[in-house]
Write an enzyme that holds these catalytic residues in place. Structure first.
Site, PDB file in Angstrom:
ATOM      1  N   TYR A  25      -6.084  -4.454 -46.083  1.00 31.77           N
ATOM      2  CA  TYR A  25      -5.892  -3.000 -46.016  1.00 31.77           C
ATOM      3  C   TYR A  25      -7.047  -2.272 -46.685  1.00 31.77           C
ATOM      4  O   TYR A  25      -7.611  -1.316 -46.120  1.00 31.77           O
ATOM      5  CB  TYR A  25      -4.572  -2.645 -46.693  1.00 31.77           C
ATOM      6  CG  TYR A  25      -4.309  -1.174 -46.855  1.00 31.77           C
ATOM      7  CD1 TYR A  25      -3.898  -0.398 -45.771  1.00 31.77           C
ATOM      8  CD2 TYR A  25      -4.451  -0.548 -48.092  1.00 31.77           C
ATOM      9  CE1 TYR A  25      -3.638   0.956 -45.916  1.00 31.77           C
ATOM     10  CE2 TYR A  25      -4.188   0.802 -48.252  1.00 31.77           C
ATOM     11  CZ  TYR A  25      -3.785   1.548 -47.166  1.00 31.77           C
ATOM     12  OH  TYR A  25      -3.531   2.897 -47.311  1.00 31.77           O
ATOM     13  N   SER A  48      -7.997   5.947 -48.102  1.00 26.43           N
ATOM     14  CA  SER A  48      -7.244   5.510 -49.279  1.00 26.43           C
ATOM     15  C   SER A  48      -8.177   5.103 -50.399  1.00 26.43           C
ATOM     16  O   SER A  48      -9.265   4.574 -50.163  1.00 26.43           O
ATOM     17  CB  SER A  48      -6.349   4.324 -48.910  1.00 26.43           C
ATOM     18  OG  SER A  48      -5.757   3.741 -50.052  1.00 26.43           O
TER      19      SER A  48
END
Length: 259
Positions: free
Chosen positions: A160, A147
């Site tokens: 995250y 990501s």
């Protein structure tokens, strides 16, 4: 020009492959002829009428055949053992399972952040470790779904972002450790349009913040996975699927000042 791939006779595992980007990846490999196994903690949601379903009771009738669902939590060692014990061949693993709720670090549960790191970093490592003997035997590959949160600040989802940064580095390490038997690469996904994106982005069209003018689709990510998983020389790479990145907020502020 359309690029096509032939995955006939290949076995592909897509974690978190029942919805969103994962479902798009699973569908792409199945369409290319692969036998695809998808896993998730919960049964797949019913598909809208006329679209491919990954549900266990609907696989045989689905327009995209060759997809099998196994309920498994990739953070659970027993579930992983059950998942892999049924496989005698494996050519590709796509470590897609991941995600995080919006959770600023202050005032939130330490356990929540630990679970986010576990899902987005530890679980992909354990899946890759368990898959390695099968992948080495077939000369296969691992594709990590990373990501942009792992390469730029990720306020509100710091655990995250940190986990995804670790995942990118893990892939680089495994690429060197397992070469030349198994290739390991990462797809670094930017802002993406899925069934959850409207809620995630507050209902706003954030595609205007992307040079390409739109968010990535599951099909965009899947096409890169098909290329990286095909036999070749590329390993240890990070392919950014972000439409040119995100236009910095300061540019808009600067342009307003100039005008």
């Amino acid at each position: 020009m359309t690029v096509t791939y032939d995955y006939m006779g290949k076995v592909v595992l897509v974690t978190g492959g029942t919805r969103g980007i994962g479902a798009g990846i699973a569908t792409a490999f199945a369409t290319a002829g692969a036998e695809v196994i998808v896993c998730a903690r919960h049964d797949p949601p019913p598909a809208p009428l006329g679209t491919p379903s990954l549900g266990p009771s609907a696989v045989d009738a689905a327009p995209v055949e060759g997809v099998r669902f196994v309920r498994a939590d990739v953070r659970d060692a027993d579930d992983l053992e059950r998942l892999f014990s049924g496989l005698d061949r494996l050519d590709v693993v796509v470590n897609n399972a991941g995600g995080s709720p919006y959770a600023p670090l202050e005032g939130t549960s330490p356990r929540l952040h630990a679970r986010v790191v576990e899902l987005n970093l530890i679980a992909p490592m354990l899946v890759a470790q368990r898959a390695y003997p099968l992948l080495a035997a077939s000369g296969g590959s691992v594709v990590m779904i990373g990501s942009s949160s792992g390469v730029r600040p990720s306020p509100g989802t710091s655990a995250y972002g940190a986990a995804k940064a670790g995942l990118h580095h893990l892939a680089s390490c495994l690429a060197a450790e397992w070469a030349p038997d198994v290739r390991v690469n990462t797809v670094v996904v930017g802002l993406a349009a899925t069934e959850d994106s409207a809620d995630h982005y507050g209902g706003k069209d954030v595609g205007t913040a992307i040079p390409a003018g739109r968010m990535a689709t599951p099909a965009d990510v899947a096409s890169v996975c098909l290329w990286l998983a095909a036999p070749g020389y590329v390993t240890g790479a990070q392919v950014h699927v972000h439409g040119g990145g995100e236009i910095p907020a300061w540019q808009n502020l600067a342009s307003k000042d100039i005008s």
